[in-house]
Scaffold this motif. Structure first.
Motif, PDB file in Angstrom:
ATOM      1  N   MET A   1       0.841  -1.206   0.000  1.00 46.34           N
ATOM      2  CA  MET A   1       0.000   0.000   0.000  1.00 46.34           C
ATOM      3  C   MET A   1       0.875   1.255   0.000  1.00 46.34           C
ATOM      4  O   MET A   1       0.456   2.311   0.459  1.00 46.34           O
ATOM      5  N   GLY A   2       2.074   1.131  -0.543  1.00 46.37           N
ATOM      6  CA  GLY A   2       3.050   2.206  -0.436  1.00 46.37           C
ATOM      7  C   GLY A   2       2.789   3.415  -1.296  1.00 46.37           C
ATOM      8  O   GLY A   2       3.323   4.491  -1.051  1.00 46.37           O
ATOM      9  N   LEU A   3       1.967   3.263  -2.330  1.00 50.92           N
ATOM     10  CA  LEU A   3       1.637   4.422  -3.169  1.00 50.92           C
ATOM     11  C   LEU A   3       0.290   5.002  -2.758  1.00 50.92           C
ATOM     12  O   LEU A   3       0.094   6.212  -2.792  1.00 50.92           O
ATOM     13  N   GLU A   4      -0.632   4.137  -2.378  1.00 52.11           N
ATOM     14  CA  GLU A   4      -1.947   4.591  -1.919  1.00 52.11           C
ATOM     15  C   GLU A   4      -2.543   3.459  -1.102  1.00 52.11           C
ATOM     16  O   GLU A   4      -2.740   2.355  -1.611  1.00 52.11           O
ATOM     17  N   ASP A   5      -2.881   3.754   0.151  1.00 49.86           N
ATOM     18  CA  ASP A   5      -3.250   2.654   1.048  1.00 49.86           C
ATOM     19  C   ASP A   5      -4.725   2.309   1.014  1.00 49.86           C
ATOM     20  O   ASP A   5      -5.151   1.359   1.646  1.00 49.86           O
ATOM     21  N   ASN A   6      -5.494   3.089   0.300  1.00 49.08           N
ATOM     22  CA  ASN A   6      -6.918   2.778   0.219  1.00 49.08           C
ATOM     23  C   ASN A   6      -7.244   1.923  -0.996  1.00 49.08           C
ATOM     24  O   ASN A   6      -8.369   1.492  -1.164  1.00 49.08           O
ATOM     25  N   SER A   7      -6.266   1.710  -1.838  1.00 43.78           N
ATOM     26  CA  SER A   7      -6.515   1.043  -3.108  1.00 43.78           C
ATOM     27  C   SER A   7      -5.509  -0.052  -3.416  1.00 43.78           C
ATOM     28  O   SER A   7      -5.553  -0.640  -4.481  1.00 43.78           O
ATOM     29  N   ASN A   8      -4.611  -0.289  -2.471  1.00 40.05           N
ATOM     30  CA  ASN A   8      -3.559  -1.279  -2.696  1.00 40.05           C
ATOM     31  C   ASN A   8      -2.707  -0.934  -3.902  1.00 40.05           C
ATOM     32  O   ASN A   8      -2.389  -1.798  -4.722  1.00 40.05           O
ATOM     33  N   PHE A   9      -2.353   0.323  -4.021  1.00 45.04           N
ATOM     34  CA  PHE A   9      -1.381   0.724  -5.019  1.00 45.04           C
ATOM     35  C   PHE A   9      -0.007   0.570  -4.352  1.00 45.04           C
ATOM     36  O   PHE A   9       0.317   1.299  -3.404  1.00 45.04           O
ATOM     37  N   PRO A  10       0.795  -0.346  -4.828  1.00 42.33           N
ATOM     38  CA  PRO A  10       2.022  -0.702  -4.109  1.00 42.33           C
ATOM     39  C   PRO A  10       3.190   0.229  -4.431  1.00 42.33           C
ATOM     40  O   PRO A  10       3.118   1.069  -5.335  1.00 42.33           O
ATOM     41  N   SER A  11       4.253   0.042  -3.679  1.00 42.70           N
ATOM     42  CA  SER A  11       5.518   0.682  -4.027  1.00 42.70           C
ATOM     43  C   SER A  11       6.632  -0.306  -3.757  1.00 42.70           C
ATOM     44  O   SER A  11       6.495  -1.197  -2.915  1.00 42.70           O
ATOM     45  N   SER A  12       7.727  -0.147  -4.475  1.00 41.66           N
ATOM     46  CA  SER A  12       8.833  -1.092  -4.376  1.00 41.66           C
ATOM     47  C   SER A  12      10.018  -0.453  -3.649  1.00 41.66           C
ATOM     48  O   SER A  12       9.966   0.709  -3.233  1.00 41.66           O
ATOM     49  N   THR A  13      11.079  -1.228  -3.554  1.00 39.32           N
ATOM     50  CA  THR A  13      12.300  -0.702  -2.932  1.00 39.32           C
ATOM     51  C   THR A  13      12.953   0.366  -3.812  1.00 39.32           C
ATOM     52  O   THR A  13      13.900   1.020  -3.378  1.00 39.32           O
ATOM     53  N   GLN A  14      12.439   0.529  -5.024  1.00 39.33           N
ATOM     54  CA  GLN A  14      12.994   1.556  -5.909  1.00 39.33           C
ATOM     55  C   GLN A  14      12.242   2.884  -5.801  1.00 39.33           C
ATOM     56  O   GLN A  14      12.530   3.823  -6.547  1.00 39.33           O
ATOM     57  N   LYS A  15      11.286   2.930  -4.896  1.00 40.19           N
ATOM     58  CA  LYS A  15      10.533   4.191  -4.732  1.00 40.19           C
ATOM     59  C   LYS A  15      11.472   5.308  -4.272  1.00 40.19           C
ATOM     60  O   LYS A  15      12.318   5.104  -3.390  1.00 40.19           O
ATOM     61  N   ARG A  16      11.287   6.451  -4.863  1.00 43.97           N
ATOM     62  CA  ARG A  16      12.034   7.658  -4.485  1.00 43.97           C
ATOM     63  C   ARG A  16      11.045   8.813  -4.468  1.00 43.97           C
ATOM     64  O   ARG A  16      10.338   9.042  -5.461  1.00 43.97           O
ATOM     65  N   VAL A  17      10.976   9.480  -3.344  1.00 38.42           N
ATOM     66  CA  VAL A  17      10.016  10.574  -3.177  1.00 38.42           C
ATOM     67  C   VAL A  17      10.775  11.864  -2.915  1.00 38.42           C
ATOM     68  O   VAL A  17      11.638  11.911  -2.031  1.00 38.42           O
ATOM     69  N   VAL A  18      10.462  12.877  -3.691  1.00 38.70           N
ATOM     70  CA  VAL A  18      11.071  14.197  -3.472  1.00 38.70           C
ATOM     71  C   VAL A  18       9.970  15.158  -3.044  1.00 38.70           C
ATOM     72  O   VAL A  18       8.970  15.338  -3.758  1.00 38.70           O
ATOM     73  N   GLU A  19      10.143  15.746  -1.882  1.00 41.83           N
ATOM     74  CA  GLU A  19       9.202  16.735  -1.358  1.00 41.83           C
ATOM     75  C   GLU A  19       9.884  18.095  -1.366  1.00 41.83           C
ATOM     76  O   GLU A  19      11.027  18.211  -0.917  1.00 41.83           O
ATOM     77  N   ARG A  20       9.182  19.070  -1.860  1.00 41.16           N
ATOM     78  CA  ARG A  20       9.723  20.445  -1.856  1.00 41.16           C
ATOM     79  C   ARG A  20       8.719  21.344  -1.129  1.00 41.16           C
ATOM     80  O   ARG A  20       7.613  21.585  -1.624  1.00 41.16           O
ATOM     81  N   TYR A  21       9.107  21.793   0.066  1.00 34.87           N
ATOM     82  CA  TYR A  21       8.236  22.616   0.902  1.00 34.87           C
ATOM     83  C   TYR A  21       8.672  24.080   0.837  1.00 34.87           C
ATOM     84  O   TYR A  21       9.871  24.362   0.800  1.00 34.87           O
ATOM     85  N   ARG A  22       7.698  24.950   0.883  1.00 32.37           N
ATOM     86  CA  ARG A  22       8.009  26.371   1.020  1.00 32.37           C
ATOM     87  C   ARG A  22       6.850  27.056   1.760  1.00 32.37           C
ATOM     88  O   ARG A  22       5.692  26.664   1.626  1.00 32.37           O
ATOM     89  N   ARG A  23       7.213  28.049   2.513  1.00 26.75           N
ATOM     90  CA  ARG A  23       6.214  28.761   3.312  1.00 26.75           C
ATOM     91  C   ARG A  23       5.863  30.056   2.616  1.00 26.75           C
ATOM     92  O   ARG A  23       6.741  30.809   2.196  1.00 26.75           O
ATOM     93  N   GLU A  24       4.562  30.310   2.499  1.00 25.21           N
ATOM     94  CA  GLU A  24       4.081  31.577   1.956  1.00 25.21           C
ATOM     95  C   GLU A  24       3.064  32.122   2.940  1.00 25.21           C
ATOM     96  O   GLU A  24       1.894  31.746   2.917  1.00 25.21           O
ATOM     97  N   GLY A  25       3.529  32.972   3.856  1.00 28.19           N
ATOM     98  CA  GLY A  25       2.645  33.495   4.898  1.00 28.19           C
ATOM     99  C   GLY A  25       2.181  32.382   5.806  1.00 28.19           C
ATOM    100  O   GLY A  25       2.990  31.682   6.413  1.00 28.19           O
ATOM    101  N   ASN A  26       0.869  32.215   5.863  1.00 24.13           N
ATOM    102  CA  ASN A  26       0.287  31.185   6.719  1.00 24.13           C
ATOM    103  C   ASN A  26       0.156  29.846   6.016  1.00 24.13           C
ATOM    104  O   ASN A  26      -0.451  28.925   6.557  1.00 24.13           O
ATOM    105  N   LEU A  27       0.632  29.789   4.784  1.00 27.16           N
ATOM    106  CA  LEU A  27       0.487  28.561   4.000  1.00 27.16           C
ATOM    107  C   LEU A  27       1.812  27.816   3.896  1.00 27.16           C
ATOM    108  O   LEU A  27       2.879  28.421   3.810  1.00 27.16           O
ATOM    109  N   LEU A  28       1.709  26.514   3.896  1.00 27.14           N
ATOM    110  CA  LEU A  28       2.849  25.657   3.600  1.00 27.14           C
ATOM    111  C   LEU A  28       2.515  24.928   2.304  1.00 27.14           C
ATOM    112  O   LEU A  28       1.505  24.226   2.220  1.00 27.14           O
ATOM    113  N   LYS A  29       3.327  25.152   1.300  1.00 26.88           N
ATOM    114  CA  LYS A  29       3.071  24.538   0.000  1.00 26.88           C
ATOM    115  C   LYS A  29       4.072  23.425  -0.253  1.00 26.88           C
ATOM    116  O   LYS A  29       5.251  23.556   0.085  1.00 26.88           O
TER     117      LYS A  29
END
Lengths: 271, 122
Positions: free
Chosen positions: A170-198
């Motif tokens: 359930m590594g890609l989506e846990d409500n649908s059994n969309f799996p993920s493998s050991t090759q999964k790589r996730v990049v998150e890019r966060y930035r703050r704009e006032g009261n928002l976190l994008k």
């Protein structure tokens, strides 16, 4: 003359000059790191500028519109929902972790080598190892549900790259059994704009998706404290199995059972 | 089971009642295309994550009682969004719940719940 020209060339090519002999802090050293700490409540998900469901599941998104590989679709078709580890209190992982409307907290950065993210969901605590950390790198089989995260700042952005995930049905989506493998790589890019976190997310997993999935998400700063602990109850977690048809839930999902089709490009022989 | 099905709402109505992606969808054990409304007496309420469950007895037309189970969204979520706690519902309370029935057994994922006096609590 030759010496002068040589020196000029050296300066141009190598940046060598008398002024560079003076130790001056680089731009990265003088730029204050963005402060993203706080409690964040999810606003919603965005793709191509439009609001979209934060769930990727078939209730909301036709699996054929996602770039699943043939082997991923075969897995989704064959997998028995009852075996989903979420029915054993197994926690979600990125990016599935982002699908639910739970709040999270980015802890104040008290030491320069790490950031800590605390989630209401599943009592998850992630450590992000920042540039210059001395934490040992994971070994080849050091695979975990949350993976291993490295972080760095690019201007006002916090960029987190996570890999070393364990295989997860359930590594890609846990409500649908969309799996993920050991090759999964996730990049998150966060930035703050006032009261928002994008957040902009890119997910790669060549065994599961033949091209990256990208989406964005927004949170709003909140004063409400996190509701902790989550304290998943194993017996409650198993309860839904009682209401599943003996033949498996996929027998009820006609679109998944018989018509899934991957648009995965055919690879040339030898590649 | 036919005794229990008091209301079957059209899919279009359901779409207006259920916020499609405002929360974690119910598990796939429940039929998104059907709705059922039942009234009964609470026998047990377990307010825990990942999903609270409420057990209640529904009296059939022939007088027999059948236990039904209600699944809620996560305890964390409904405590924040609806102010629910482990004491919101107690054994002996009469409730009426509308939700999506399970494919197997007597269970539903709840969308709307009222007390015996008609007060909406979910």
């Amino acid at each position: 003359m030759v010496k002068i020209l040589a020196c000029v060339m050296f300066v141009l090519l190598a940046g060598c000059s008398s002024s560079t002999d003076v130790a001056t802090p680089s731009k990265a050293d003088t730029t204050p790191t963005p402060n993203l700490s706080g409690i964040w409540a999810r606003k919603g998900c965005v793709k191509d500028g439009k609001s979209i469901p934060c769930l990727l599941g078939p209730q909301f998104v036709d699996p054929e519109t996602l770039p699943f590989t043939h082997r991923a679709l075969a897995f989704i078709e064959a997998f028995d929902e009852a075996l989903n580890p979420k029915y054993e209190c197994s926690p979600a992982s990125m990016p599935s972790l982002l699908a639910d409307p739970y709040d999270f907290r980015i802890e104040p950065q008290t030491v320069p080598d790490r950031l800590t993210f605390t989630y209401e969901k599943d009592d998850i605590v992630r450590t992000i190892w920042m540039e210059g950390h001395q934490h040992p790198e994971p070994t080849v089989y050091d695979l975990t549900i949350q993976g291993h995260s490295h972080g760095h700042y690019e201007g006002n952005d916090l960029v987190i790259e996570t890999n070393k995930f364990a295989f997860n049905p359930m590594g890609l989506e846990d409500n649908s059994n969309f799996p993920s493998s050991t090759q999964k790589r996730v990049v998150e890019r966060y930035r703050r704009e006032g009261n928002l976190l994008k957040l902009d997310v890119t997910v790669e997993d060549p065994l599961i998706i033949y091209e990256p999935i990208r989406f964005s998400e927004e949170w709003e700063a909140t004063d409400k404290p996190l509701v902790l602990p989550y304290d998943c109850d194993l017996q409650q977690s198993q309860e839904p199995r009682k209401y599943m048809p003996p033949g498996g839930l996929n027998s009820l999902r006609k679109p998944i059972k018989t018509t899934l089709h991957s648009n995965e490009p055919k690879q040339e022989a030898g590649k | 089971m036919r005794f229990f099905i008091a209301t079957l709402l059209a899919a279009t109505l359901a779409a207006t009642v259920v916020p499609a992606y405002a929360h974690h969808a119910n598990g796939p054990s429940f039929d998104e295309k059907k709705h059922v409304t039942l009234t009964g007496t609470v026998t047990k309420f377990i307010f825990r994550n990942p999903h609270p469950y409420l057990y209640f007895d529904v009296t059939e037309r022939n007088g027999q009682k059948t236990e039904w189970v209600i699944e809620f969204n996560g305890a964390t979520i409904i405590s924040k969004s609806k102010g629910w706690s482990k004491d919101t519902v107690k054994p002996g309370d009469v409730i009426t719940a509308t939700g999506r029935p399970s494919f197997v057994g007597h269970a539903m994922h709840v969308d709307v719940m009222t007390r015996g006096d008609g007060t909406k609590i979910y």
